[in-house]
Design a protein around this motif. Structure first.
Motif, PDB file in Angstrom:
ATOM      1  N   ARG A   1      -1.551 -76.075   3.572  1.00 11.30           N
ATOM      2  CA  ARG A   1      -1.960 -75.553   4.881  1.00 11.30           C
ATOM      3  C   ARG A   1      -2.101 -74.036   4.921  1.00 11.30           C
ATOM      4  O   ARG A   1      -2.985 -73.526   5.623  1.00 11.30           O
ATOM      5  CB  ARG A   1      -1.005 -76.028   5.970  1.00 11.30           C
ATOM      6  CG  ARG A   1      -1.207 -77.496   6.311  1.00 11.30           C
ATOM      7  CD  ARG A   1      -0.736 -77.854   7.704  1.00 11.30           C
ATOM      8  NE  ARG A   1      -1.134 -79.216   8.033  1.00 11.30           N
ATOM      9  CZ  ARG A   1      -2.298 -79.545   8.555  1.00 11.30           C
ATOM     10  NH1 ARG A   1      -3.193 -78.591   8.805  1.00 11.30           N
ATOM     11  NH2 ARG A   1      -2.593 -80.792   8.838  1.00 11.30           N
ATOM     12  N   PRO A   2      -1.268 -73.258   4.201  1.00 10.93           N
ATOM     13  CA  PRO A   2      -1.466 -71.800   4.251  1.00 10.93           C
ATOM     14  C   PRO A   2      -2.839 -71.352   3.760  1.00 10.93           C
ATOM     15  O   PRO A   2      -3.301 -70.272   4.124  1.00 10.93           O
ATOM     16  CB  PRO A   2      -0.354 -71.272   3.332  1.00 10.93           C
ATOM     17  CG  PRO A   2       0.705 -72.313   3.375  1.00 10.93           C
ATOM     18  CD  PRO A   2      -0.040 -73.614   3.449  1.00 10.93           C
ATOM     19  N   VAL A   3      -3.492 -72.183   2.945  1.00  5.51           N
ATOM     20  CA  VAL A   3      -4.809 -71.806   2.412  1.00  5.51           C
ATOM     21  C   VAL A   3      -5.888 -71.936   3.483  1.00  5.51           C
ATOM     22  O   VAL A   3      -6.920 -71.263   3.434  1.00  5.51           O
ATOM     23  CB  VAL A   3      -5.165 -72.653   1.176  1.00  5.51           C
ATOM     24  CG1 VAL A   3      -6.438 -72.137   0.510  1.00  5.51           C
ATOM     25  CG2 VAL A   3      -4.013 -72.652   0.171  1.00  5.51           C
ATOM     26  N   ILE A   4      -5.643 -72.819   4.472  1.00  8.29           N
ATOM     27  CA  ILE A   4      -6.615 -72.987   5.568  1.00  8.29           C
ATOM     28  C   ILE A   4      -6.384 -71.854   6.562  1.00  8.29           C
ATOM     29  O   ILE A   4      -5.477 -71.908   7.399  1.00  8.29           O
ATOM     30  CB  ILE A   4      -6.437 -74.352   6.268  1.00  8.29           C
ATOM     31  CG1 ILE A   4      -6.523 -75.493   5.262  1.00  8.29           C
ATOM     32  CG2 ILE A   4      -7.501 -74.528   7.356  1.00  8.29           C
ATOM     33  CD1 ILE A   4      -6.150 -76.846   5.845  1.00  8.29           C
ATOM     34  N   THR A   5      -7.201 -70.842   6.486  1.00  9.83           N
ATOM     35  CA  THR A   5      -6.995 -69.665   7.343  1.00  9.83           C
ATOM     36  C   THR A   5      -7.851 -69.695   8.601  1.00  9.83           C
ATOM     37  O   THR A   5      -7.539 -68.996   9.572  1.00  9.83           O
ATOM     38  CB  THR A   5      -7.305 -68.380   6.565  1.00  9.83           C
ATOM     39  OG1 THR A   5      -8.652 -68.441   6.050  1.00  9.83           O
ATOM     40  CG2 THR A   5      -6.327 -68.210   5.401  1.00  9.83           C
TER      41      THR A   5
ATOM     42  N   LYS B   1     -17.452 -63.348   2.982  1.00 14.26           N
ATOM     43  CA  LYS B   1     -18.109 -62.210   2.339  1.00 14.26           C
ATOM     44  C   LYS B   1     -17.207 -60.979   2.373  1.00 14.26           C
ATOM     45  O   LYS B   1     -17.170 -60.178   1.425  1.00 14.26           O
ATOM     46  CB  LYS B   1     -19.430 -61.925   3.067  1.00 14.26           C
ATOM     47  CG  LYS B   1     -20.425 -61.077   2.310  1.00 14.26           C
ATOM     48  CD  LYS B   1     -21.748 -61.072   3.070  1.00 14.26           C
ATOM     49  CE  LYS B   1     -22.798 -60.252   2.348  1.00 14.26           C
ATOM     50  NZ  LYS B   1     -24.095 -60.283   3.069  1.00 14.26           N
ATOM     51  N   ALA B   2     -16.444 -60.841   3.449  1.00 14.85           N
ATOM     52  CA  ALA B   2     -15.554 -59.691   3.611  1.00 14.85           C
ATOM     53  C   ALA B   2     -14.208 -59.898   2.925  1.00 14.85           C
ATOM     54  O   ALA B   2     -13.362 -58.992   2.929  1.00 14.85           O
ATOM     55  CB  ALA B   2     -15.338 -59.419   5.097  1.00 14.85           C
ATOM     56  N   GLY B   3     -13.996 -61.070   2.334  1.00 14.44           N
ATOM     57  CA  GLY B   3     -12.729 -61.356   1.674  1.00 14.44           C
ATOM     58  C   GLY B   3     -11.580 -61.540   2.634  1.00 14.44           C
ATOM     59  O   GLY B   3     -10.421 -61.338   2.276  1.00 14.44           O
ATOM     60  N   GLN B   4     -11.887 -61.953   3.857  1.00 12.70           N
ATOM     61  CA  GLN B   4     -10.870 -62.103   4.896  1.00 12.70           C
ATOM     62  C   GLN B   4     -10.683 -63.563   5.291  1.00 12.70           C
ATOM     63  O   GLN B   4     -10.475 -63.884   6.460  1.00 12.70           O
ATOM     64  CB  GLN B   4     -11.252 -61.263   6.119  1.00 12.70           C
ATOM     65  CG  GLN B   4     -11.254 -59.773   5.858  1.00 12.70           C
ATOM     66  CD  GLN B   4      -9.883 -59.268   5.404  1.00 12.70           C
ATOM     67  OE1 GLN B   4      -8.879 -59.460   6.090  1.00 12.70           O
ATOM     68  NE2 GLN B   4      -9.833 -58.619   4.250  1.00 12.70           N
ATOM     69  N   ALA B   5     -10.762 -64.435   4.311  1.00 12.96           N
ATOM     70  CA  ALA B   5     -10.568 -65.861   4.578  1.00 12.96           C
ATOM     71  C   ALA B   5     -10.063 -66.545   3.322  1.00 12.96           C
ATOM     72  O   ALA B   5     -10.378 -66.132   2.196  1.00 12.96           O
ATOM     73  CB  ALA B   5     -11.869 -66.508   5.049  1.00 12.96           C
ATOM     74  N   GLY B   6      -9.272 -67.574   3.528  1.00 15.32           N
ATOM     75  CA  GLY B   6      -8.906 -68.459   2.440  1.00 15.32           C
ATOM     76  C   GLY B   6      -9.922 -69.592   2.447  1.00 15.32           C
ATOM     77  O   GLY B   6     -11.050 -69.428   2.026  1.00 15.32           O
ATOM     78  N   LYS B   7      -9.512 -70.738   3.000  1.00 17.36           N
ATOM     79  CA  LYS B   7     -10.436 -71.850   3.152  1.00 17.36           C
ATOM     80  C   LYS B   7     -10.851 -71.930   4.615  1.00 17.36           C
ATOM     81  O   LYS B   7     -10.000 -71.984   5.522  1.00 17.36           O
ATOM     82  CB  LYS B   7      -9.750 -73.157   2.728  1.00 17.36           C
ATOM     83  CG  LYS B   7     -10.700 -74.195   2.197  1.00 17.36           C
ATOM     84  CD  LYS B   7     -11.366 -73.753   0.913  1.00 17.36           C
ATOM     85  CE  LYS B   7     -12.251 -74.870   0.346  1.00 17.36           C
ATOM     86  NZ  LYS B   7     -13.202 -74.346  -0.631  1.00 17.36           N
ATOM     87  N   VAL B   8     -12.154 -71.915   4.867  1.00 17.09           N
ATOM     88  CA  VAL B   8     -12.694 -72.071   6.216  1.00 17.09           C
ATOM     89  C   VAL B   8     -13.102 -73.538   6.371  1.00 17.09           C
ATOM     90  O   VAL B   8     -13.883 -74.066   5.569  1.00 17.09           O
ATOM     91  CB  VAL B   8     -13.911 -71.168   6.464  1.00 17.09           C
ATOM     92  CG1 VAL B   8     -14.455 -71.396   7.877  1.00 17.09           C
ATOM     93  CG2 VAL B   8     -13.538 -69.712   6.261  1.00 17.09           C
ATOM     94  N   VAL B   9     -12.568 -74.184   7.415  1.00 13.85           N
ATOM     95  CA  VAL B   9     -12.858 -75.598   7.660  1.00 13.85           C
ATOM     96  C   VAL B   9     -13.717 -75.730   8.911  1.00 13.85           C
ATOM     97  O   VAL B   9     -13.421 -75.144   9.949  1.00 13.85           O
ATOM     98  CB  VAL B   9     -11.549 -76.415   7.820  1.00 13.85           C
ATOM     99  CG1 VAL B   9     -11.859 -77.843   8.242  1.00 13.85           C
ATOM    100  CG2 VAL B   9     -10.760 -76.396   6.518  1.00 13.85           C
ATOM    101  N   PHE B  10     -14.787 -76.507   8.789  1.00 12.99           N
ATOM    102  CA  PHE B  10     -15.674 -76.788   9.914  1.00 12.99           C
ATOM    103  C   PHE B  10     -15.255 -78.091  10.598  1.00 12.99           C
ATOM    104  O   PHE B  10     -14.832 -79.042   9.939  1.00 12.99           O
ATOM    105  CB  PHE B  10     -17.121 -76.964   9.449  1.00 12.99           C
ATOM    106  CG  PHE B  10     -17.796 -75.684   9.015  1.00 12.99           C
ATOM    107  CD1 PHE B  10     -17.577 -74.491   9.676  1.00 12.99           C
ATOM    108  CD2 PHE B  10     -18.687 -75.696   7.953  1.00 12.99           C
ATOM    109  CE1 PHE B  10     -18.216 -73.322   9.285  1.00 12.99           C
ATOM    110  CE2 PHE B  10     -19.334 -74.532   7.562  1.00 12.99           C
ATOM    111  CZ  PHE B  10     -19.093 -73.353   8.211  1.00 12.99           C
ATOM    112  N   THR B  11     -15.401 -78.131  11.901  1.00 14.74           N
ATOM    113  CA  THR B  11     -15.221 -79.364  12.674  1.00 14.74           C
ATOM    114  C   THR B  11     -16.581 -79.774  13.236  1.00 14.74           C
ATOM    115  O   THR B  11     -17.522 -78.991  13.269  1.00 14.74           O
ATOM    116  CB  THR B  11     -14.216 -79.163  13.811  1.00 14.74           C
ATOM    117  OG1 THR B  11     -14.692 -78.118  14.685  1.00 14.74           O
ATOM    118  CG2 THR B  11     -12.849 -78.785  13.265  1.00 14.74           C
TER     119      THR B  11
END
Length: 321
Positions: free
Chosen positions: A288-292, A308-318
């Motif tokens: 879960r910590p990887v889902i930012t 692109k900015a390096g400000q995310a781990g894993k981005v999840v779409f709903t």
């Protein structure tokens, strides 16, 4: 739908670095992608329709995507090496993928997933499988493991190694954002190249060298570090891709140390999926910590800019209406 395909109603999807390459329309993307193409290869959902000839999937099944569509008849496939099938096509790259409300894919690429696995995690099993394949390509129990690069797959690998009983997991990362995530997923030690001589610090933690190095960064310095810091008789498992594929390594060191050098690609079909299912259902993985970030799939541009900015781990779409 065609013969052997299923239609999936999407419940979640996640963004991969490959999707960012396509968004940036770099040299690789512009030479490989043939628009119009629906991108996205990490997703999960419920089967709402099955095509002719499909006998092992049913309406109502909860499934996750395996992005590599393999032929089943080349020498590799016939020898249980489908992960290196020479006729591989990739969802969201060579054929339509899953950043849409519905996706149509080959039934074998719709991998049944236990409903106990949350959809936001089920969505990125394709990427998690890369970590499982790399980490479990050799022994882990009671081993000291070095993981270079704390992108999402490196972060997943930390959790896989810990769940499999590794004695110590040492990681390297230069980004403060990702260093923080590495601590959150349970890395025993996170080292930054900015802090000086990594080899001497690793030697203190693993006298004589680490048992295994999982190279996830694709940075030349990490390749050199792996050769230097892996013990004689250990293994180096390479997953990271290099901007310049021609790299220099101390080949004599590899030979005289008797190191097992492994090239890792994709997920073993279907061994990795079985291993991953056991890990997920066992509840031992700290993912879960990887889902930012979680957001509606129509906010794809925001997701790409965060990555692109390096400000995310894993981005999840709903995909709710």
């Amino acid at each position: 739908m065609g013969h052997g395909q299923v239609k999936i109603k999407l419940e979640a999807a996640s963004v991969c670095g490959t999707d960012l390459h396509i968004y940036n329309w770099d040299a690789w993307a512009s030479s490989r992608i043939k628009p119009p193409t629906i991108i996205g290869h990490e997703f999960c959902g419920t089967i709402v329709e099955v095509g002719e000839g499909v006998l092992d999937r049913a309406v109502g099944d909860f499934v996750s995507s395996e992005s590599h569509i393999v032929c089943g008849h080349c020498k590799q496939c016939l020898n249980g090496q489908g992960h290196v099938c020479v006729n591989t096509k990739i969802l969201g790259v060579d054929v339509d993928g899953g950043f849409a409300e519905y996706a149509v894919i080959p039934s074998q690429n719709a991998r049944p997933t236990n409903r106990s696995v949350p959809r936001e995690i089920a969505a990125f099993q394709d990427a998690l499988g890369n970590a499982v394949h790399t980490a479990m390509a050799g022994p882990l129990k009671d081993q000291v493991v070095l993981i270079t690069g704390m992108g999402p797959i490196g972060l997943f690998a930390v959790s896989v190694c810990k769940a499999a009983g590794a004695a110590k997991v040492i990681t390297t990362e230069i980004s403060p954002y990702r260093i923080d995530l590495a601590h959150k997923v349970g890395a025993d030690l996170v080292l930054s190249p900015k802090d000086g001589d990594l080899c001497s610090r690793i030697e203190k933690e693993a006298p004589g060298g680490v048992d295994a190095t999982l190279e996830m960064s694709g940075h030349p310095s990490s390749l050199e570090l792996a050769v230097q810091c892996t013990r004689p008789g250990g293994r180096i498992s390479l997953l990271g891709l290099y901007g310049n594929s021609m790299q220099t390594v101390d080949i004599n060191a590899l030979i005289f140390k008797g190191i097992d050098l492994q090239g890792i690609v994709g997920r073993r079909i279907w061994q990795t999926w079985d291993q991953m299912g056991e890990l997920l259902e066992g509840g031992k993985l700290n993912l879960r910590p990887v889902i930012t970030h979680q957001m509606h799939y129509t906010e794809f541009q925001r997701a790409m800019e965060l990555m692109k900015a390096g400000q995310a781990g894993k981005v999840v779409f709903t995909f709710e209406s």
